[in-house]
Design a protein around this motif. Sequence first.
Motif, PDB file in Angstrom:
ATOM      1  N   GLN A 136       1.529 -14.804 -35.173  1.00 13.69           N
ATOM      2  CA  GLN A 136       0.548 -15.171 -34.152  1.00 13.69           C
ATOM      3  C   GLN A 136       1.251 -15.613 -32.869  1.00 13.69           C
ATOM      4  OE1 GLN A 136      -3.173 -15.574 -34.507  1.00 13.69           O
ATOM      5  NE2 GLN A 136      -2.885 -15.607 -32.300  1.00 13.69           N
ATOM      6  N   GLU A 137       2.241 -16.461 -32.997  1.00 14.61           N
ATOM      7  CA  GLU A 137       2.947 -16.981 -31.823  1.00 14.61           C
ATOM      8  C   GLU A 137       3.733 -15.886 -31.115  1.00 14.61           C
ATOM      9  OE1 GLU A 137       5.138 -20.047 -33.736  1.00 14.61           O
ATOM     10  OE2 GLU A 137       3.492 -21.517 -33.668  1.00 14.61           O
ATOM     11  N   THR A 138       4.337 -14.987 -31.879  1.00 13.67           N
ATOM     12  CA  THR A 138       5.117 -13.902 -31.268  1.00 13.67           C
ATOM     13  C   THR A 138       4.212 -12.920 -30.552  1.00 13.67           C
ATOM     14  OG1 THR A 138       6.804 -14.105 -32.988  1.00 13.67           O
ATOM     15  CG2 THR A 138       6.800 -12.079 -31.703  1.00 13.67           C
ATOM     16  N   LEU A 139       3.090 -12.575 -31.165  1.00 11.08           N
ATOM     17  CA  LEU A 139       2.160 -11.645 -30.521  1.00 11.08           C
ATOM     18  C   LEU A 139       1.586 -12.239 -29.243  1.00 11.08           C
ATOM     19  CD1 LEU A 139       0.199 -10.112 -33.543  1.00 11.08           C
ATOM     20  CD2 LEU A 139       2.094  -9.110 -32.258  1.00 11.08           C
ATOM     21  N   ALA A 140       1.330 -13.536 -29.241  1.00  6.39           N
ATOM     22  CA  ALA A 140       0.830 -14.181 -28.028  1.00  6.39           C
ATOM     23  C   ALA A 140       1.849 -14.083 -26.900  1.00  6.39           C
ATOM     24  CB  ALA A 140       0.485 -15.638 -28.315  1.00  6.39           C
ATOM     25  N   ARG A 141       3.113 -14.019 -27.257  1.00  5.66           N
ATOM     26  CA  ARG A 141       4.167 -13.929 -26.246  1.00  5.66           C
ATOM     27  C   ARG A 141       4.387 -12.490 -25.765  1.00  5.66           C
ATOM     28  NH1 ARG A 141       7.939 -15.501 -29.160  1.00  5.66           N
ATOM     29  NH2 ARG A 141       9.199 -13.632 -29.398  1.00  5.66           N
ATOM     30  N   VAL A 142       4.424 -11.518 -26.692  1.00 10.39           N
ATOM     31  CA  VAL A 142       4.778 -10.146 -26.307  1.00 10.39           C
ATOM     32  C   VAL A 142       3.560  -9.319 -25.916  1.00 10.39           C
ATOM     33  CG1 VAL A 142       6.788 -10.212 -27.832  1.00 10.39           C
ATOM     34  CG2 VAL A 142       4.673  -9.133 -28.642  1.00 10.39           C
ATOM     35  N   ALA A 143       2.348  -9.755 -26.303  1.00  7.07           N
ATOM     36  CA  ALA A 143       1.149  -8.974 -26.000  1.00  7.07           C
ATOM     37  C   ALA A 143       0.008  -9.887 -25.559  1.00  7.07           C
ATOM     38  CB  ALA A 143       0.738  -8.163 -27.228  1.00  7.07           C
ATOM     39  N   PRO A 144       0.221 -10.689 -24.524  1.00  8.31           N
ATOM     40  CA  PRO A 144      -0.761 -11.719 -24.158  1.00  8.31           C
ATOM     41  C   PRO A 144      -2.119 -11.172 -23.736  1.00  8.31           C
ATOM     42  CG  PRO A 144       0.886 -11.468 -22.426  1.00  8.31           C
ATOM     43  CD  PRO A 144       1.381 -10.681 -23.598  1.00  8.31           C
ATOM     44  N   ASP A 145      -2.169  -9.962 -23.187  1.00  9.75           N
ATOM     45  CA  ASP A 145      -3.429  -9.435 -22.677  1.00  9.75           C
ATOM     46  C   ASP A 145      -4.258  -8.709 -23.726  1.00  9.75           C
ATOM     47  OD1 ASP A 145      -2.963 -10.184 -19.885  1.00  9.75           O
ATOM     48  OD2 ASP A 145      -1.386  -8.664 -19.929  1.00  9.75           O
ATOM     49  N   VAL A 146      -3.654  -8.318 -24.834  1.00  6.30           N
ATOM     50  CA  VAL A 146      -4.390  -7.508 -25.811  1.00  6.30           C
ATOM     51  C   VAL A 146      -4.519  -8.152 -27.181  1.00  6.30           C
ATOM     52  CG1 VAL A 146      -3.750  -5.360 -24.647  1.00  6.30           C
ATOM     53  CG2 VAL A 146      -2.343  -6.198 -26.543  1.00  6.30           C
ATOM     54  N   GLN A 147      -3.598  -9.032 -27.574  1.00  6.77           N
ATOM     55  CA  GLN A 147      -3.580  -9.502 -28.958  1.00  6.77           C
ATOM     56  C   GLN A 147      -4.797 -10.351 -29.316  1.00  6.77           C
ATOM     57  OE1 GLN A 147      -2.924 -12.905 -30.095  1.00  6.77           O
ATOM     58  NE2 GLN A 147      -2.994 -13.709 -27.993  1.00  6.77           N
ATOM     59  N   ASP A 148      -5.372 -11.057 -28.360  1.00  8.30           N
ATOM     60  CA  ASP A 148      -6.516 -11.915 -28.669  1.00  8.30           C
ATOM     61  C   ASP A 148      -7.830 -11.265 -28.267  1.00  8.30           C
ATOM     62  OD1 ASP A 148      -7.617 -14.210 -29.806  1.00  8.30           O
ATOM     63  OD2 ASP A 148      -7.816 -15.184 -27.846  1.00  8.30           O
ATOM     64  N   SER A 149      -7.861  -9.941 -28.233  1.00  7.36           N
ATOM     65  CA  SER A 149      -9.101  -9.205 -27.980  1.00  7.36           C
ATOM     66  C   SER A 149      -9.537  -8.522 -29.262  1.00  7.36           C
ATOM     67  CB  SER A 149      -8.885  -8.149 -26.882  1.00  7.36           C
ATOM     68  OG  SER A 149      -7.961  -7.160 -27.315  1.00  7.36           O
ATOM     69  N   VAL A 150     -10.845  -8.278 -29.396  1.00  7.73           N
ATOM     70  CA  VAL A 150     -11.320  -7.605 -30.607  1.00  7.73           C
ATOM     71  C   VAL A 150     -10.769  -6.192 -30.694  1.00  7.73           C
ATOM     72  CG1 VAL A 150     -13.411  -8.976 -30.924  1.00  7.73           C
ATOM     73  CG2 VAL A 150     -13.481  -6.976 -29.422  1.00  7.73           C
ATOM     74  N   TRP A 151     -10.645  -5.514 -29.540  1.00  9.33           N
ATOM     75  CA  TRP A 151     -10.169  -4.133 -29.589  1.00  9.33           C
ATOM     76  C   TRP A 151      -8.679  -4.080 -29.885  1.00  9.33           C
ATOM     77  CZ3 TRP A 151      -6.591  -1.816 -26.306  1.00  9.33           C
ATOM     78  CH2 TRP A 151      -6.270  -2.501 -25.118  1.00  9.33           C
ATOM     79  N   GLY A 152      -7.914  -5.052 -29.363  1.00  8.14           N
ATOM     80  CA  GLY A 152      -6.493  -5.095 -29.668  1.00  8.14           C
ATOM     81  C   GLY A 152      -6.256  -5.353 -31.142  1.00  8.14           C
ATOM     82  N   HIS A 153      -7.024  -6.289 -31.714  1.00  7.57           N
ATOM     83  CA  HIS A 153      -6.880  -6.575 -33.140  1.00  7.57           C
ATOM     84  C   HIS A 153      -7.268  -5.366 -33.974  1.00  7.57           C
ATOM     85  CE1 HIS A 153      -7.842  -8.210 -37.132  1.00  7.57           C
ATOM     86  NE2 HIS A 153      -6.912  -9.114 -36.857  1.00  7.57           N
ATOM     87  N   LYS A 154      -8.350  -4.673 -33.592  1.00  2.25           N
ATOM     88  CA  LYS A 154      -8.763  -3.500 -34.369  1.00  2.25           C
ATOM     89  C   LYS A 154      -7.709  -2.408 -34.294  1.00  2.25           C
ATOM     90  CE  LYS A 154     -12.602  -0.464 -35.479  1.00  2.25           C
ATOM     91  NZ  LYS A 154     -14.040  -0.177 -35.294  1.00  2.25           N
ATOM     92  N   TYR A 155      -7.152  -2.188 -33.103  1.00  2.00           N
ATOM     93  CA  TYR A 155      -6.093  -1.187 -32.974  1.00  2.00           C
ATOM     94  C   TYR A 155      -4.942  -1.499 -33.923  1.00  2.00           C
ATOM     95  CZ  TYR A 155      -2.252   1.515 -31.003  1.00  2.00           C
ATOM     96  OH  TYR A 155      -1.185   2.379 -30.855  1.00  2.00           O
ATOM     97  N   LEU A 156      -4.468  -2.721 -33.907  1.00  2.00           N
ATOM     98  CA  LEU A 156      -3.321  -3.102 -34.731  1.00  2.00           C
ATOM     99  C   LEU A 156      -3.656  -3.028 -36.214  1.00  2.00           C
ATOM    100  CD1 LEU A 156      -1.984  -6.092 -32.601  1.00  2.00           C
ATOM    101  CD2 LEU A 156      -1.011  -3.784 -32.746  1.00  2.00           C
ATOM    102  N   SER A 157      -4.895  -3.370 -36.583  1.00  2.96           N
ATOM    103  CA  SER A 157      -5.273  -3.309 -37.996  1.00  2.96           C
ATOM    104  C   SER A 157      -5.374  -1.874 -38.486  1.00  2.96           C
ATOM    105  CB  SER A 157      -6.598  -4.045 -38.227  1.00  2.96           C
ATOM    106  OG  SER A 157      -7.696  -3.328 -37.693  1.00  2.96           O
ATOM    107  N   LEU A 158      -5.696  -0.937 -37.606  1.00  3.10           N
ATOM    108  CA  LEU A 158      -5.742   0.470 -37.999  1.00  3.10           C
ATOM    109  C   LEU A 158      -4.344   1.060 -38.145  1.00  3.10           C
ATOM    110  CD1 LEU A 158      -8.709   1.660 -35.756  1.00  3.10           C
ATOM    111  CD2 LEU A 158      -8.662   1.669 -38.253  1.00  3.10           C
TER     112      LEU A 158
END
Length: 223
Positions: A136-158
């Motif tokens: 969680q902490e690393t993603l917040a650092r390397v992907a601040p604009d997308v990691q906490d969005s529903v679409w970013g999470h769905k992309y990564l989960s797929l």
Amino acid sequence: MAKGELRSKQALDQYYAIFRQRFGPEVLRTLDGEALLVLMHETGRDGMVYWLEFKDDEEFPAIFGSIAGGSALKYGLYRRRETGAWMTGSPMAQREISVTDAVGMARTHRDQLVAACEVLGSLPAQSDDTAYLALQETLARVAPDVQDSVWGHKYLSLVFPDKLDDFHASSYQRFNLIKLLQEPPAAEGRYVSAGRFVTLTRTFGWSMNHLTSLLNRKYGPPY
């Protein structure tokens, strides 16, 4: 499963493979300019955002967690159908941006998704709460604009269905853990609880999609 209400593991693997072939990090890396912008953010049937939110057919059914609702600005930008202009801002304060600026935003989203995929790719298959908090902490650092969005999470989960659940809101994650008589992790975020669901899939010998589908059937939305 006998009633055909759950897709087979073979079918699930095929859907994940199709999505990755069209929109995976390996594909996004090869694109730039308007081609990247159109692939990621065009709302037509061949665009990534359409697949994430609306696509529902035999090629790719809508069984991987809904992200419907809200404004198209949840993606950061969208093309206005009436004028063809690219828009950004908030629902109450939209503004038109140039194609150059829209490409720049798509490039940022691409770079952050690719970086997030690299982080997830290095996450060990059997990780505990501590590892997912670090994720969680690393993603917040390397992907601040997308990691906490529903679409970013769905992309990564797929792209990583063996490492992330397809509950795209933390309220659903925490609700279902409580219903399973588990105390959710203390930290907030869309990724801190994922290890719990991964552990459950190993315990039951189920795919992630089967687990979350059954939890949704049994418990419904959070209350």
